[in-house]
Design a protein around this motif. Structure first.
Motif, PDB file in Angstrom:
ATOM      1  N   ALA A   1     -14.367   4.160 -15.848  1.00 18.94           N
ATOM      2  CA  ALA A   1     -14.611   3.615 -14.501  1.00 18.94           C
ATOM      3  C   ALA A   1     -13.640   2.478 -14.223  1.00 18.94           C
ATOM      4  O   ALA A   1     -13.103   2.351 -13.110  1.00 18.94           O
ATOM      5  N   ARG A   2     -13.389   1.646 -15.223  1.00 16.97           N
ATOM      6  CA  ARG A   2     -12.421   0.547 -15.089  1.00 16.97           C
ATOM      7  C   ARG A   2     -11.040   1.118 -14.767  1.00 16.97           C
ATOM      8  O   ARG A   2     -10.334   0.633 -13.881  1.00 16.97           O
ATOM      9  N   CYS A   3     -10.652   2.167 -15.468  1.00 12.77           N
ATOM     10  CA  CYS A   3      -9.355   2.810 -15.244  1.00 12.77           C
ATOM     11  C   CYS A   3      -9.249   3.340 -13.812  1.00 12.77           C
ATOM     12  O   CYS A   3      -8.236   3.115 -13.139  1.00 12.77           O
ATOM     13  N   LEU A   4     -10.273   4.036 -13.331  1.00 14.28           N
ATOM     14  CA  LEU A   4     -10.244   4.591 -11.974  1.00 14.28           C
ATOM     15  C   LEU A   4     -10.088   3.487 -10.926  1.00 14.28           C
ATOM     16  O   LEU A   4      -9.292   3.613  -9.981  1.00 14.28           O
ATOM     17  N   GLN A   5     -10.828   2.396 -11.097  1.00 11.62           N
ATOM     18  CA  GLN A   5     -10.731   1.275 -10.154  1.00 11.62           C
ATOM     19  C   GLN A   5      -9.349   0.628 -10.224  1.00 11.62           C
ATOM     20  O   GLN A   5      -8.767   0.279  -9.182  1.00 11.62           O
ATOM     21  N   HIS A   6      -8.826   0.469 -11.425  1.00 10.38           N
ATOM     22  CA  HIS A   6      -7.517  -0.145 -11.643  1.00 10.38           C
ATOM     23  C   HIS A   6      -6.421   0.664 -10.936  1.00 10.38           C
ATOM     24  O   HIS A   6      -5.580   0.100 -10.229  1.00 10.38           O
ATOM     25  N   GLU A   7      -6.436   1.991 -11.115  1.00  9.48           N
ATOM     26  CA  GLU A   7      -5.386   2.825 -10.517  1.00  9.48           C
ATOM     27  C   GLU A   7      -5.513   2.876  -8.998  1.00  9.48           C
ATOM     28  O   GLU A   7      -4.504   2.860  -8.281  1.00  9.48           O
ATOM     29  N   CYS A   8      -6.731   2.924  -8.480  1.00  8.67           N
ATOM     30  CA  CYS A   8      -6.906   2.883  -7.015  1.00  8.67           C
ATOM     31  C   CYS A   8      -6.408   1.554  -6.453  1.00  8.67           C
ATOM     32  O   CYS A   8      -5.792   1.519  -5.378  1.00  8.67           O
ATOM     33  N   ASP A   9      -6.650   0.464  -7.172  1.00 10.29           N
ATOM     34  CA  ASP A   9      -6.115  -0.836  -6.762  1.00 10.29           C
ATOM     35  C   ASP A   9      -4.590  -0.785  -6.648  1.00 10.29           C
ATOM     36  O   ASP A   9      -4.011  -1.274  -5.677  1.00 10.29           O
ATOM     37  N   HIS A  10      -3.937  -0.201  -7.654  1.00 10.50           N
ATOM     38  CA  HIS A  10      -2.470  -0.118  -7.623  1.00 10.50           C
ATOM     39  C   HIS A  10      -1.993   0.521  -6.324  1.00 10.50           C
ATOM     40  O   HIS A  10      -1.058   0.032  -5.693  1.00 10.50           O
ATOM     41  N   LEU A  11      -2.626   1.615  -5.932  1.00 11.42           N
ATOM     42  CA  LEU A  11      -2.167   2.350  -4.754  1.00 11.42           C
ATOM     43  C   LEU A  11      -2.416   1.584  -3.461  1.00 11.42           C
ATOM     44  O   LEU A  11      -1.807   1.878  -2.436  1.00 11.42           O
ATOM     45  N   ALA A  12      -3.289   0.578  -3.526  1.00 14.30           N
ATOM     46  CA  ALA A  12      -3.536  -0.293  -2.368  1.00 14.30           C
ATOM     47  C   ALA A  12      -2.637  -1.532  -2.401  1.00 14.30           C
ATOM     48  O   ALA A  12      -2.724  -2.388  -1.527  1.00 14.30           O
TER      49      ALA A  12
ATOM     50  N   ALA B   1       0.848  -1.196   0.000  1.00  7.45           N
ATOM     51  CA  ALA B   1       0.000   0.000   0.000  1.00  7.45           C
ATOM     52  C   ALA B   1       0.879   1.240   0.000  1.00  7.45           C
ATOM     53  O   ALA B   1       1.907   1.297   0.683  1.00  7.45           O
ATOM     54  N   CYS B   2       0.495   2.230  -0.785  1.00  9.70           N
ATOM     55  CA  CYS B   2       1.259   3.470  -0.893  1.00  9.70           C
ATOM     56  C   CYS B   2       0.924   4.421   0.258  1.00  9.70           C
ATOM     57  O   CYS B   2      -0.176   4.380   0.810  1.00  9.70           O
ATOM     58  N   ALA B   3       1.869   5.287   0.568  1.00  9.99           N
ATOM     59  CA  ALA B   3       1.721   6.253   1.660  1.00  9.99           C
ATOM     60  C   ALA B   3       0.972   7.497   1.187  1.00  9.99           C
ATOM     61  O   ALA B   3       1.073   7.895   0.012  1.00  9.99           O
ATOM     62  N   GLU B   4       0.247   8.115   2.097  1.00  9.52           N
ATOM     63  CA  GLU B   4      -0.426   9.387   1.820  1.00  9.52           C
ATOM     64  C   GLU B   4       0.620  10.444   1.474  1.00  9.52           C
ATOM     65  O   GLU B   4       1.710  10.476   2.065  1.00  9.52           O
ATOM     66  N   VAL B   5       0.277  11.310   0.553  1.00  4.62           N
ATOM     67  CA  VAL B   5       1.140  12.439   0.214  1.00  4.62           C
ATOM     68  C   VAL B   5       0.906  13.533   1.258  1.00  4.62           C
ATOM     69  O   VAL B   5      -0.237  13.893   1.538  1.00  4.62           O
ATOM     70  N   THR B   6       1.982  14.023   1.839  1.00  6.40           N
ATOM     71  CA  THR B   6       1.870  15.103   2.831  1.00  6.40           C
ATOM     72  C   THR B   6       2.575  16.369   2.369  1.00  6.40           C
ATOM     73  O   THR B   6       2.295  17.448   2.868  1.00  6.40           O
ATOM     74  N   GLY B   7       3.496  16.238   1.415  1.00  7.90           N
ATOM     75  CA  GLY B   7       4.228  17.404   0.920  1.00  7.90           C
ATOM     76  C   GLY B   7       3.739  17.836  -0.443  1.00  7.90           C
ATOM     77  O   GLY B   7       3.777  17.065  -1.401  1.00  7.90           O
ATOM     78  N   PHE B   8       3.250  19.056  -0.518  1.00 11.72           N
ATOM     79  CA  PHE B   8       2.766  19.612  -1.789  1.00 11.72           C
ATOM     80  C   PHE B   8       3.741  20.693  -2.226  1.00 11.72           C
ATOM     81  O   PHE B   8       4.212  21.475  -1.410  1.00 11.72           O
ATOM     82  N   GLY B   9       4.044  20.725  -3.512  1.00 10.92           N
ATOM     83  CA  GLY B   9       4.988  21.722  -4.010  1.00 10.92           C
ATOM     84  C   GLY B   9       5.663  21.232  -5.259  1.00 10.92           C
ATOM     85  O   GLY B   9       5.180  20.322  -5.947  1.00 10.92           O
ATOM     86  N   PRO B  10       6.831  21.806  -5.569  1.00 14.03           N
ATOM     87  CA  PRO B  10       7.523  21.485  -6.824  1.00 14.03           C
ATOM     88  C   PRO B  10       7.857  20.005  -7.000  1.00 14.03           C
ATOM     89  O   PRO B  10       7.777  19.493  -8.114  1.00 14.03           O
ATOM     90  N   ALA B  11       8.218  19.303  -5.932  1.00 11.70           N
ATOM     91  CA  ALA B  11       8.568  17.888  -6.073  1.00 11.70           C
ATOM     92  C   ALA B  11       7.345  17.066  -6.499  1.00 11.70           C
ATOM     93  O   ALA B  11       7.454  16.165  -7.340  1.00 11.70           O
ATOM     94  N   LEU B  12       6.187  17.372  -5.952  1.00 12.28           N
ATOM     95  CA  LEU B  12       4.964  16.666  -6.342  1.00 12.28           C
ATOM     96  C   LEU B  12       4.576  17.026  -7.773  1.00 12.28           C
ATOM     97  O   LEU B  12       4.193  16.152  -8.553  1.00 12.28           O
ATOM     98  N   ASP B  13       4.697  18.308  -8.127  1.00 11.15           N
ATOM     99  CA  ASP B  13       4.403  18.723  -9.503  1.00 11.15           C
ATOM    100  C   ASP B  13       5.305  17.986 -10.492  1.00 11.15           C
ATOM    101  O   ASP B  13       4.849  17.540 -11.545  1.00 11.15           O
ATOM    102  N   ARG B  14       6.579  17.833 -10.158  1.00 11.25           N
ATOM    103  CA  ARG B  14       7.528  17.124 -11.017  1.00 11.25           C
ATOM    104  C   ARG B  14       7.141  15.655 -11.141  1.00 11.25           C
ATOM    105  O   ARG B  14       7.183  15.070 -12.213  1.00 11.25           O
ATOM    106  N   LEU B  15       6.743  15.036 -10.013  1.00 17.03           N
ATOM    107  CA  LEU B  15       6.317  13.637 -10.042  1.00 17.03           C
ATOM    108  C   LEU B  15       5.135  13.470 -10.990  1.00 17.03           C
ATOM    109  O   LEU B  15       5.132  12.571 -11.837  1.00 17.03           O
ATOM    110  N   VAL B  16       4.127  14.326 -10.868  1.00 16.03           N
ATOM    111  CA  VAL B  16       2.944  14.232 -11.733  1.00 16.03           C
ATOM    112  C   VAL B  16       3.342  14.403 -13.192  1.00 16.03           C
ATOM    113  O   VAL B  16       2.904  13.643 -14.068  1.00 16.03           O
ATOM    114  N   GLU B  17       4.194  15.377 -13.480  1.00 15.30           N
ATOM    115  CA  GLU B  17       4.650  15.613 -14.854  1.00 15.30           C
ATOM    116  C   GLU B  17       5.410  14.399 -15.393  1.00 15.30           C
ATOM    117  O   GLU B  17       5.196  13.962 -16.527  1.00 15.30           O
TER     118      GLU B  17
END
Length: 184
Positions: free
Chosen positions: A141-152, A27-43
């Motif tokens: 909907a399949r995509c949303l469920q699939h990605e949420c599964d990954h994070l678990a 299971a993945c950890a909650e994101v607590t830090g918002f800023g340039p590092a998170l923006d870079r990760l998303v990009e």
């Protein structure tokens, strides 16, 4: 109003985690830090998803154990949905359940019939911390469920049953990347 840049155009394509990598099964950890590092990760996640011709990508698929996913996915009416969610929660998965082909960038070249609901709602925040609520039907909907599964810590292969599961395990063992990643 200035146009936002196309996601992924300034990102770096990262290495894909493949089935058997422990990061995909935790299971993945909650994101607590918002800023340039998170923006870079998303990009970088968008750049990686596009480079591998995917419709969704969870952070752990590039080795980052944080609760983030990106998507560029059509629904069954060919409406394109593009975005990202930080700290997503699947709040609704309902409607009819359909067995449909599902693949994954972490299991390249393979797919198997996987049961998913035809409606899903995900809530979370964006990379700025603003609340988002995404509702999807059909393939989206399949995509949303699939990605949420990954994070678990779940991959679609964990949901496949019966003969389909046996065939998928065999195909994984035969894949050049799959030796030793599956038991049974």
């Amino acid at each position: 109003m200035p146009q936002r840049p196309i996601p992924g155009t300034s990102g770096t394509v990262r290495t894909m985690s493949l089935l058997g990598d422990p990061v995909l099964h935790s299971a993945c950890a909650e994101v607590t830090g918002f800023g340039p590092a998170l923006d870079r990760l998303v990009e970088d996640m968008f750049a990686t998803m596009y480079a591998h011709q995917g419709v969704g990508l969870a952070a752990n698929q590039i080795g980052v154990g944080q609760r983030v996913f990106v998507y560029d996915c059509p629904d069954d009416e060919d409406v394109r949905h593009v975005g990202h969610v930080v700290n997503p929660r699947l709040v609704t998965a309902d409607g009819d359940e359909f067995l449909g082909p599902e693949g994954c960038l972490s299991l390249p070249g393979l797919e198997a019939g996987t049961a998913r609901f035809d409606h899903a709602v995900v809530e979370g925040v964006n990379s700025d911390g603003a609340p988002v609520r995404i509702s999807g039907t059909g393939f989206f909907a399949r995509c949303l469920q699939h990605e949420c599964d990954h994070l678990a810590g779940t991959v679609y292969a964990d949901r496949v049953t019966g003969l389909r599961a046996r065939r998928l395990r065999r195909a994984i063992r035969r894949a050049p990347w799959g030796a030793g990643s599956v038991r049974g």
